[in-house]
Design an enzyme around this catalytic site. Structure first.
Site, PDB file in Angstrom:
ATOM      1  N   LYS A 280      95.030 -20.554  12.465  1.00  0.00           N
ATOM      2  CA  LYS A 280      96.275 -20.410  13.225  1.00  0.00           C
ATOM      3  C   LYS A 280      96.133 -21.093  14.584  1.00  0.00           C
ATOM      4  O   LYS A 280      95.015 -21.243  15.070  1.00  0.00           O
ATOM      5  CB  LYS A 280      96.543 -18.912  13.478  1.00  0.00           C
ATOM      6  CG  LYS A 280      97.017 -18.128  12.286  1.00  0.00           C
ATOM      7  CD  LYS A 280      97.284 -16.681  12.683  1.00  0.00           C
ATOM      8  CE  LYS A 280      97.744 -15.855  11.488  1.00  0.00           C
ATOM      9  NZ  LYS A 280      99.050 -16.243  10.960  1.00  0.00           N
ATOM     10  N   ARG A 354      98.621 -11.139   0.828  1.00  0.00           N
ATOM     11  CA  ARG A 354      98.983 -10.961  -0.587  1.00  0.00           C
ATOM     12  C   ARG A 354      97.750 -11.029  -1.479  1.00  0.00           C
ATOM     13  O   ARG A 354      97.707 -10.411  -2.536  1.00  0.00           O
ATOM     14  CB  ARG A 354     100.033 -12.007  -0.982  1.00  0.00           C
ATOM     15  CG  ARG A 354      99.562 -13.426  -0.842  1.00  0.00           C
ATOM     16  CD  ARG A 354     100.714 -14.432  -0.826  1.00  0.00           C
ATOM     17  NE  ARG A 354     101.338 -14.520   0.498  1.00  0.00           N
ATOM     18  CZ  ARG A 354     102.366 -15.307   0.779  1.00  0.00           C
ATOM     19  NH1 ARG A 354     102.897 -16.082  -0.150  1.00  0.00           N
ATOM     20  NH2 ARG A 354     102.884 -15.332   1.993  1.00  0.00           N
TER      21      ARG A 354
HETATM   22  N1  BES Z   1      99.632 -11.992   9.236  1.00  0.00           N
HETATM   23  C1  BES Z   1     100.469 -13.100   8.975  1.00  0.00           C
HETATM   24  C2  BES Z   1     101.952 -12.772   9.090  1.00  0.00           C
HETATM   25  C3  BES Z   1     102.442 -12.364  10.455  1.00  0.00           C
HETATM   26  C4  BES Z   1     103.101 -13.276  11.261  1.00  0.00           C
HETATM   27  C5  BES Z   1     102.323 -11.063  10.892  1.00  0.00           C
HETATM   28  C6  BES Z   1     103.579 -12.894  12.484  1.00  0.00           C
HETATM   29  C7  BES Z   1     102.814 -10.680  12.129  1.00  0.00           C
HETATM   30  C8  BES Z   1     103.446 -11.595  12.917  1.00  0.00           C
HETATM   31  C9  BES Z   1     100.232 -13.616   7.552  1.00  0.00           C
HETATM   32  O1  BES Z   1      98.970 -13.436   7.038  1.00  0.00           O
HETATM   33  C10 BES Z   1     100.500 -15.092   7.565  1.00  0.00           C
HETATM   34  O2  BES Z   1      99.836 -15.783   8.288  1.00  0.00           O
HETATM   35  N2  BES Z   1     101.469 -15.517   6.771  1.00  0.00           N
HETATM   36  C11 BES Z   1     101.839 -16.891   6.678  1.00  0.00           C
HETATM   37  C12 BES Z   1     102.050 -17.211   5.217  1.00  0.00           C
HETATM   38  C13 BES Z   1     102.200 -18.685   4.923  1.00  0.00           C
HETATM   39  C14 BES Z   1     100.915 -19.404   5.222  1.00  0.00           C
HETATM   40  C15 BES Z   1     102.597 -18.831   3.479  1.00  0.00           C
HETATM   41  C16 BES Z   1     103.124 -17.077   7.468  1.00  0.00           C
HETATM   42  O3  BES Z   1     103.976 -16.195   7.463  1.00  0.00           O
HETATM   43  O4  BES Z   1     103.268 -18.104   8.122  1.00  0.00           O
HETATM   44 ZN    ZN Z   2      97.594 -14.963   7.597  1.00  0.00          ZN
END
Ligand code: BES
Ligand code: ZN
Ligand code: ZN
Length: 508
Positions: A280, A354
């Site tokens: 990230k 997931r």
């Molecule tokens: N933990 C994050 C989602 C999240 C985002 C939680 C903002 C709280 C605040 C999750 O694991 C994630 O990074 N999801 C990605 C999925 C994508 C790579 C398909 C996302 O939502 O960008």
């Molecule tokens: Zn994530």
């Protein structure tokens, strides 16, 4: 925060402050409300004077503090907004505004005049419960790492007065139940707020063991060796890059009624989500210590289930792992075998929630044959984009379960919004090389493709998915738009919601 019930009128009691609600006044210069006569008497006319100067308008969040000339503490007015939109949620927020507004003023005890928070749309019972909620949750602060603190309100008392004195026994019971639930939310927030160096997967297991011991629940913790034997490939893959190995944690509450249903509650417990190899950006990455909020909410829900002896049997499952990059981390392109035998193509290591949930869902369905499954997960940024920071996304494959959760949402003020799950989303998560893929090449409907992925591991069991990415925590920029009972950091969203759902299940 202690919350008590007292038969006397709040204005005659000995408290540092006595709080009353005031509705928003209209455009025209309105006469001083008769409902505030006693308050004005205590303030020796100062309240009426402030009203006439239009310093008291009754707008939401408006806190007026007047010192009583007789030296017996303060008269506090909290704005309730327009009478037409007055709800229990208004009272929950108002009580929190009072407690927050009095912080740093040397006020330790607050009396709430119940009659000043009751109207046609809000019963005395609903108002009393909301005062308990608002005071406890609004007064919460995460202080573990503060070496100096400013004291705040320590005791709130719901004063019944002449108007509600006869309801004393009912209201005492309701307030004490609601305060116990709010205390569970506080307990949950304290764990959810811990940073990732402390709140490791093993620490979550420790918390589960402590809870089980305290409340007589059964607890099972599967460590990385056991997870390998069980072939929980999802947890092992996601946790592979961390020196704090993953855990699958299972708590069992036996249920208050013999013929009761079995409800499984499964939570995403990523103790820190760096994104892994699909790392990230640095900005706001610290917020990803809250990526365990779903699993921690499961702890709170089990605590509430056991405390209130809810009718159904409840199985709590925490899928705990830390998502870090490194030489042993899983990578894009890997194919992972989940507990139930289905294979997952990893396209993005940041879609890890997931992947860990696949094991927990598959396990609980195979092992316990629950009547229904509810999962809570800070799963997607797409949820935040679609619904914002206050409202969780609900995806449900069962009408009764969906309606039950929506009713619990209305009762607790924890907002959720149902979203559709269709074959379009199911199509999008199909993989060329495995059964499913953890991310799609198309960005749209990210909350729903994530749900379609999870459904693969739940199968035909009635299921509700709560994506709590937005409401699980507040930040300095979102907090000012949130209700006053949501403080800095973890909100423990979902605990009051699912606890209420379980409490009402099989009762009506
Ligand atoms: N933990 C994050 C989602 C999240 C985002 C939680 C903002 C709280 C605040 C999750 O694991 C994630 O990074 N999801 C990605 C999925 C994508 C790579 C398909 C996302 O939502 O960008
Ligand atoms: Zn994530
Ligand atoms: Zn995550």
């Amino acid at each position: 925060m202690r919350v008590l019930v007292d038969r006397r009128d709040g204005l005659t009691a000995v408290a540092d402050a006595c709080a009353s609600g005031v509705f928003e006044r209209g455009e025209k210069a309105e006469a001083f409300p008769r409902a505030l006569a006693r308050e004005d008497e205590a303030a020796r006319g100062l309240l009426k004077a402030a009203w006439e100067k239009k310093e008291v308008r009754g707008k939401r969040k408006e806190v007026t503090v007047l010192h009583r000339p007789d030296g017996r503490g303060r008269v506090v007015l909290i704005g309730l907004g327009p009478r037409e939109s007055f709800q229990a949620e208004t009272v929950r927020r108002a009580a929190a505004e009072v407690v927050k507004g009095l912080k740093g003023r040397g006020v330790r005890t607050v009396a709430f005049r119940l009659s000043a928070f009751v109207a046609d749309s809000v019963t005395s019972e609903a108002a009393a419960r909301a005062i308990a909620d608002g005071a406890i949750l609004g007064g919460y602060e995460f202080l573990k790492y503060k070496t100096t603190t400013e004291g705040g309100v320590e005791e709130a008392t719901v004063h019944l007065g002449e108007e509600h004195g006869r309801e004393e026994s009912v209201l005492k019971k309701s307030v004490s139940e609601e305060a116990d639930l709010a205390d569970t939310v506080v307990w949950t927030r304290d764990i959810a707020n811990l940073p990732a160096d402390t709140a490791t997967p093993e620490r979550l297991a420790e918390e589960a063991r402590g809870l089980a011991k305290e409340l007589g629940l059964k607890v099972t913790v599967f460590d990385e060796k056991k997870l390998a034997e069980m072939r929980c490939g999802g947890l092992l893959a996601v946790g592979g890059g961390s020196s704090h190995p993953p855990r699958l944690i299972v708590l069992e509450y036996p249920g208050g009624s013999k013929r009761g249903r079995t409800v499984a509650v499964v939570g995403k417990g990523i103790t820190f989500d760096s994104g892994g190899i699909s790392i990230k950006p640095a900005l706001n990455m610290s917020q990803m210590k809250f990526d365990k909020s779903g699993a921690v909410a499961v702890l709170g829900i089990l605590r509430a289930a056991a405390t209130f002896k809810v009718p159904p049997r409840v199985i709590g499952v925490l899928c705990a792992a830390e998502n870090l990059p490194g030489g042993a981390a899983y990578r894009p392109g890997d194919v992972v075998r989940s507990f139930n035998g289905k294979t997952i193509e990893v396209l993005n290591t940041d879609a890890e929630g997931r992947v860990v949930l696949s094991d927990g869902l598959g396990y609980v369905v195979q092992q316990y044959h629950p009547d229904e499954v509810i999962d809570l997960a800070t799963l997607t940024g797409a949820q935040v984009t679609a619904l914002g920071d206050d409202t969780a996304g609900l995806v449900a494959t069962d009408e009764r379960l969906a309606q039950g959760l929506l009713a619990a949402s209305a009762a607790t003020g924890e907002p959720i919004w149902r979203m559709p799950l269709t074959d379009y989303h199911r199509e999008l998560v199909k993989s060329d090389v495995a059964d499913v893929r953890n991310s799609t090449e198309l960005p749209p409907a990210g909350m729903l493709t994530a749900a379609a992925f999870l459904e693969t591991f739940v199968g035909k069991t009635p299921w509700a998915h709560l994506d709590i990415a937005g409401p699980a925590y507040t930040t300095s920029s979102t907090r000012k738009y949130q209700p006053a009972y949501q403080n800095a950091g973890a909100t423990a969203f979902g605990v009051r919601l699912v606890a209420r759902y379980l409490m009402d299940l099989g009762r009506s």
